[in-house]
Design an enzyme around this catalytic site. Structure first.
Site, mmCIF file in Angstrom:
data_model
loop_
_atom_site.group_PDB
_atom_site.id
_atom_site.type_symbol
_atom_site.label_atom_id
_atom_site.label_comp_id
_atom_site.label_asym_id
_atom_site.label_seq_id
_atom_site.Cartn_x
_atom_site.Cartn_y
_atom_site.Cartn_z
ATOM 1 N N LYS A 191 0.674 -1.254 -0.041
ATOM 2 C CA LYS A 191 -0.128 0.581 0.189
ATOM 3 C C LYS A 191 0.489 1.319 -0.139
ATOM 4 O O LYS A 191 2.167 1.243 -0.317
ATOM 5 C CB LYS A 191 -0.886 -0.062 1.600
ATOM 6 C CG LYS A 191 -1.482 -1.571 1.331
ATOM 7 C CD LYS A 191 -2.953 -1.505 -0.069
ATOM 8 C CE LYS A 191 -3.440 -2.621 -0.013
ATOM 9 N NZ LYS A 191 -4.547 -2.965 0.930
HETATM 10 C C1 PLP Z 1 -5.886 -4.170 0.584
HETATM 11 C C2 PLP Z 1 -6.781 -3.978 0.649
HETATM 12 C C3 PLP Z 1 -7.882 -4.353 1.688
HETATM 13 C C4 PLP Z 1 -6.909 -5.204 2.983
HETATM 14 O O1 PLP Z 1 -6.601 -4.620 3.173
HETATM 15 P P1 PLP Z 1 -5.275 -4.967 4.907
HETATM 16 O O2 PLP Z 1 -4.861 -3.893 5.426
HETATM 17 O O3 PLP Z 1 -4.218 -6.176 3.806
HETATM 18 O O4 PLP Z 1 -6.740 -6.010 5.291
HETATM 19 C C5 PLP Z 1 -8.323 -4.220 1.540
HETATM 20 N N1 PLP Z 1 -9.552 -3.537 0.535
HETATM 21 C C6 PLP Z 1 -8.951 -3.058 -0.173
HETATM 22 C C7 PLP Z 1 -9.414 -2.329 -1.441
HETATM 23 C C8 PLP Z 1 -8.046 -3.416 -0.104
HETATM 24 O O5 PLP Z 1 -7.209 -3.091 -1.538
#
Ligand code: PLP
Length: 402
Positions: A191
């Protein structure tokens, strides 16, 4: 296939590699040395810095965005049988969180250009059981928040924003995650900023913040968070059945320094985005739409659509060809109704969500991390051009482009 790849195997460009710098490494080591690894002062500092950046009244750190979504739906007071409308163009965690919270997910198709949930499709899915809307700011592009907020207020629905792509995102001067009752963020490795694993929930009311904290730590009353302090032993009380979703100081140690680089990393991704746009302008692929006026795009994903009829090669052939060039790509996402579990459980079929389905079958995400050097970016560009030339024989536009 061409035997000389653009990059060597040893130098494989990993998709979504995080930028980690020395200050967070030192902070993690220092945290280890204090012996305070779990939830403590660094988590509190990270929450304070995040909510200050966002201008939000309350922030609760958790161990993932999945946890953030799950707890937000519970804190929104949803009951079994209640329906939550979300997008088919998202990561499975968005839908799974709804299911884990005991509610029923309902999908509304996306706009084919913005790839975000289409407010008109949302409106069409509202029933007497609808209790919440859960939009995702896909790739960092803000959803049509005027329309979604209007629908939510007219139908008295909770609004929970999935901001996993959208730390920097703004819509008409307002930051993503502050429109709804809850805004959920991810600090997963790929992210915009990372804590390894981690998440954050923004909320507007103290009552919701306090419920979220309780739910994130076994359902123990709020003071339990302080029970290991030095001001005497405190008994804790369990007030409901909670979860083990708290963030550790070890994770926050990374987060507090990544926070300082939200802006420079965003600028770097924007620069790469522009470079890709310029390099691919004449290729027979669909590039991401320009950001809408009066918005800030989070530039989390650079998605390209490969339509076999236009390019001469399929998306999957392109993925494999890029892999052969030792460049890792992502697919965000095969639409939710493509997965067998949801087909069996909810009867969803890809053809009922034609826009998400078509995007999901054509999309590829190019590397867009702040970690990329200019040379990495040029390698990606050279590889994309080389791989698309495979379709050249069948494609007059590419043949002319040389
Ligand atoms: C990465 C992601 C999640 C989940 O995030 P985590 O921190 O890995 O649980 C949820 N929604 C979207 C759109 C994502 O890209």
């Amino acid at each position: 296939m061409n035997s000389n790849p653009i990059r060597s195997k040893e130098n494989f460009l990993i998709f979504g590699a995080p930028a980690i710098e020395d200050t967070e490494i030192q902070e993690v080591v220092a945290t280890m040395k204090t012996g305070w690894l779990g939830t403590g002062p660094k988590v509190m500092r990270f929450e304070n810095e995040f909510k200050a950046y966002k201008g939000a009244p309350y922030a609760v750190a958790v161990n993932s965005c999945t946890a953030a979504l799950h707890l937000s739906i519970l804190a929104a007071g949803l009951k079994p049988g209640d329906e939550v409308i979300t997008t088919p163009m998202t990561f499975c965690a968005t839908v799974n969180a709804i299911v884990h919270a005991g509610a029923t997910p309902v999908l509304a198709d996306v706009d084919p250009v913005t790839m975000n949930i289409d407010p008109e499709k949302v409106e069409a899915k509202i029933t007497s059981k609808t209790k919440a809307i859960l939009p995702v700011h896909f790739a960092g592009r803000p959803c049509d928040m005027d329309a979604l907020c209007d629908i939510a207020s007219r139908h008295n629905l909770k609004l929970i924003e999935d901001c996993a792509h959208a730390i920097e995102t703004e819509y008409k001067g307002r930051k993503a995650g502050t429109f709804g009752d809850f805004g959920c963020f991810s600090f997963y490795v790929t992210k915009n900023i990372t804590t390894g694993e981690g998440g954050m929930i923004l909320t507007r009311s103290q009552e919701d913040a306090s419920r979220l904290k309780t739910l994130a730590l076994h359902g123990m009353s709020k003071d339990a968070w302080k029970r290991f302090g030095d001001d005497g032993y405190k008994h804790y009380q369990v007030v409901e059945v909670g979860f083990k979703y708290n963030m550790m100081d070890l994770q926050a140690a990374i987060g507090i320094h990544q926070m300082e680089r939200v802006a420079p990393y965003w600028h770097r991704r924007e620069e790469i985005w522009q470079r890709y746009n310029e390099a691919f302008a004449n290729l027979p692929v669909t590039l991401p739409a320009a950001p809408e006026p009066d918005t800030i795009h989070g530039y989390h994903l650079y998605t390209m659509l490969i339509d076999e009829a236009k390019t001469g090669i399929s998306r999957d052939t392109f993925l494999n060809a890029m892999n052969h060039e030792n460049i890792g790509l992502g697919v965000h996402y095969m639409s939710i109704p493509e997965h067998p579990f949801y087909q069996e459980k909810f009867g969803w079929q890809p053809e009922d969500y034609p826009n998400a389905t078509s995007i999901g079958r054509q999309t590829v995400s190019l590397p867009l991390s702040a970690k990329l050097t200019d040379a990495d970016v040029e390698d990606v560009i050279a590889a994309v051009k080389k791989c698309l030339v495979m379709g050249k024989a069948k494609n007059p536009v590419l043949a002319a482009a040389g």
